[in-house]
Design a protein around this motif. Structure first.
Motif, PDB file in Angstrom:
ATOM      1  N   ILE A 174      70.804  60.284  43.820  1.00  0.00           N
ATOM      2  CA  ILE A 174      71.709  61.360  44.240  1.00  0.00           C
ATOM      3  C   ILE A 174      71.281  61.911  45.595  1.00  0.00           C
ATOM      4  CG2 ILE A 174      72.448  63.718  43.701  1.00  0.00           C
ATOM      5  CD1 ILE A 174      72.381  62.930  40.732  1.00  0.00           C
ATOM      6  N   LYS A 202      72.387  59.478  48.273  1.00  0.00           N
ATOM      7  CA  LYS A 202      73.838  59.538  48.450  1.00  0.00           C
ATOM      8  C   LYS A 202      74.230  60.805  49.218  1.00  0.00           C
ATOM      9  CE  LYS A 202      75.943  56.800  46.810  1.00  0.00           C
ATOM     10  NZ  LYS A 202      76.395  55.486  47.339  1.00  0.00           N
ATOM     11  N   ARG A 221      67.307  58.930  38.933  1.00  0.00           N
ATOM     12  CA  ARG A 221      68.673  59.422  39.127  1.00  0.00           C
ATOM     13  C   ARG A 221      68.711  60.454  40.256  1.00  0.00           C
ATOM     14  NH1 ARG A 221      72.240  63.297  36.074  1.00  0.00           N
ATOM     15  NH2 ARG A 221      74.356  62.494  36.308  1.00  0.00           N
ATOM     16  N   GLU A 279      82.028  61.218  45.604  1.00  0.00           N
ATOM     17  CA  GLU A 279      81.845  59.805  45.254  1.00  0.00           C
ATOM     18  C   GLU A 279      81.214  59.636  43.878  1.00  0.00           C
ATOM     19  OE1 GLU A 279      79.433  55.856  46.830  1.00  0.00           O
ATOM     20  OE2 GLU A 279      80.142  57.344  48.269  1.00  0.00           O
ATOM     21  N   LEU A 280      80.309  60.557  43.528  1.00  0.00           N
ATOM     22  CA  LEU A 280      79.593  60.437  42.243  1.00  0.00           C
ATOM     23  C   LEU A 280      80.349  61.068  41.075  1.00  0.00           C
ATOM     24  CD1 LEU A 280      76.024  61.323  43.577  1.00  0.00           C
ATOM     25  CD2 LEU A 280      76.858  59.055  42.921  1.00  0.00           C
ATOM     26  N   VAL A 310      75.074  68.299  42.139  1.00  0.00           N
ATOM     27  CA  VAL A 310      74.351  67.478  43.117  1.00  0.00           C
ATOM     28  C   VAL A 310      73.220  68.285  43.748  1.00  0.00           C
ATOM     29  CG1 VAL A 310      74.544  66.289  45.338  1.00  0.00           C
ATOM     30  CG2 VAL A 310      76.316  65.983  43.607  1.00  0.00           C
TER      31      VAL A 310
END
Length: 294
Positions: A10, A13, A6, A26-27, A34
């Motif tokens: 992240i 991204k 995960r 976006e997440l 983040v």
């Protein structure tokens, strides 16, 4: 291990968006969450992955290595999910494309129509515009551009080449004598696109001889189709994509001037966001356009 995967996703991204805030949006997470996940990943690995500043994020060498590995992993997983999804039904969703308006008269329009027939569950928005649209800021998934230089990179691909020709109406040429020399045309009435009005013209013949000229420009317009129509109406010489003038050549109302001299072709290429899924709708359209014969 799940937490590490995960954190890696992240991290990737965050780099795609260039900021914690963009990735968070976006997440559907907060920027602090983040940032925390990336910091936890750095602490686990014992290396810095990103240099942080008030303006931008910069990858370290270790960060670049991890980003490459992470993207390979995500692409592989996404590819498998797409393959599984395909067995359950046809591709579906929305795809927004922007193209120069002059391409509405080219064969790429036929290919987009064929794509739409092949994938009826994909909703297409096709923007033909003389205004250069921003890919991300204007909300497009795919941009088709035209330029003098071919483009191939991780986020761009050349689709085809467009031959350019120097043309004029038959009536316009009836009042002049055409020598087989580009330099002899410098003082004729030249029509030009406004964005490229100061660019010298380079002609090349079959023997490899090159001649560069900078003609006196008589009229400017910002629209390639209008440029063609003005030349068709007898206003002067114009350089246009060959597909625009094909009908006029066939019916005898237009003529190619200096047919033994070639101009540099224009590349038509596609651009897409760096974070576009490799097996998503964008690449489905790209593959369809790349396989087409223009």
């Amino acid at each position: 291990m799940i937490n590490r995967l995960r954190q890696m996703a992240i991290f990737a991204k965050t780099i795609d968006h260039g900021s914690f805030r963009g990735a968070a949006r976006e997440l559907h997470l907060s920027p602090s969450v983040v940032s925390h996940h990336v910091s936890q990943l750095e602490e686990y690995l014992g290396v810095a992955l990103i240099y942080r500043s008030t303006r931008k994020l910069t990858l370290t060498n270790e960060g670049q290595r991890l980003l490459t590995a992470t993207r390979n992993m995500l692409d592989a997983v996404e590819g498998e999910l797409q393959d599984l999804s395909a067995t359950a039904g046809e591709p579906s969703g929305e795809l927004r494309i922007t193209l120069p308006s002059v391409l509405s008269l080219s064969h790429i329009t036929d290919q987009i129509a064929a794509f739409s027939r092949a994938y009826p569950r994909i909703t297409l928005t096709v923007d033909f515009s003389d205004t250069r649209r921003a890919l991300i800021d204007d909300g497009f998934d795919l941009a088709i551009r035209m330029g003098a230089i071919s483009k191939n990179s991780a986020t761009s691909r050349t689709l085809f080449e467009v031959r350019r020709v120097l043309v004029a109406s038959k009536d316009y040429l009836a009042t002049r004598t055409v020598d087989n020399d580009p330099s002899a045309l410098v003082d004729w009435e030249w029509l030009a696109l406004a964005p490229v009005q100061n660019v010298p013209l380079s002609f090349k013949n079959k023997d490899g001889e090159t001649k560069k000229i900078k003609p006196t420009l008589h009229m400017f317009t910002n629209d390639a189709q209008a440029l063609h129509r003005l030349a068709h109406a007898g206003a002067g010489l114009a350089i246009v994509p060959e597909f625009l003038v094909a009908a006029g050549i066939d019916n005898g109302t237009m003529e190619i001037v200096l047919p033994e001299w070639e101009l540099q072709s224009i590349s038509v290429f596609a651009e897409w966001p760096a974070n576009a899924p490799r097996h998503g709708l964008i690449h489905l359209m790209l593959n369809a356009l790349s396989k087409a014969k223009f």
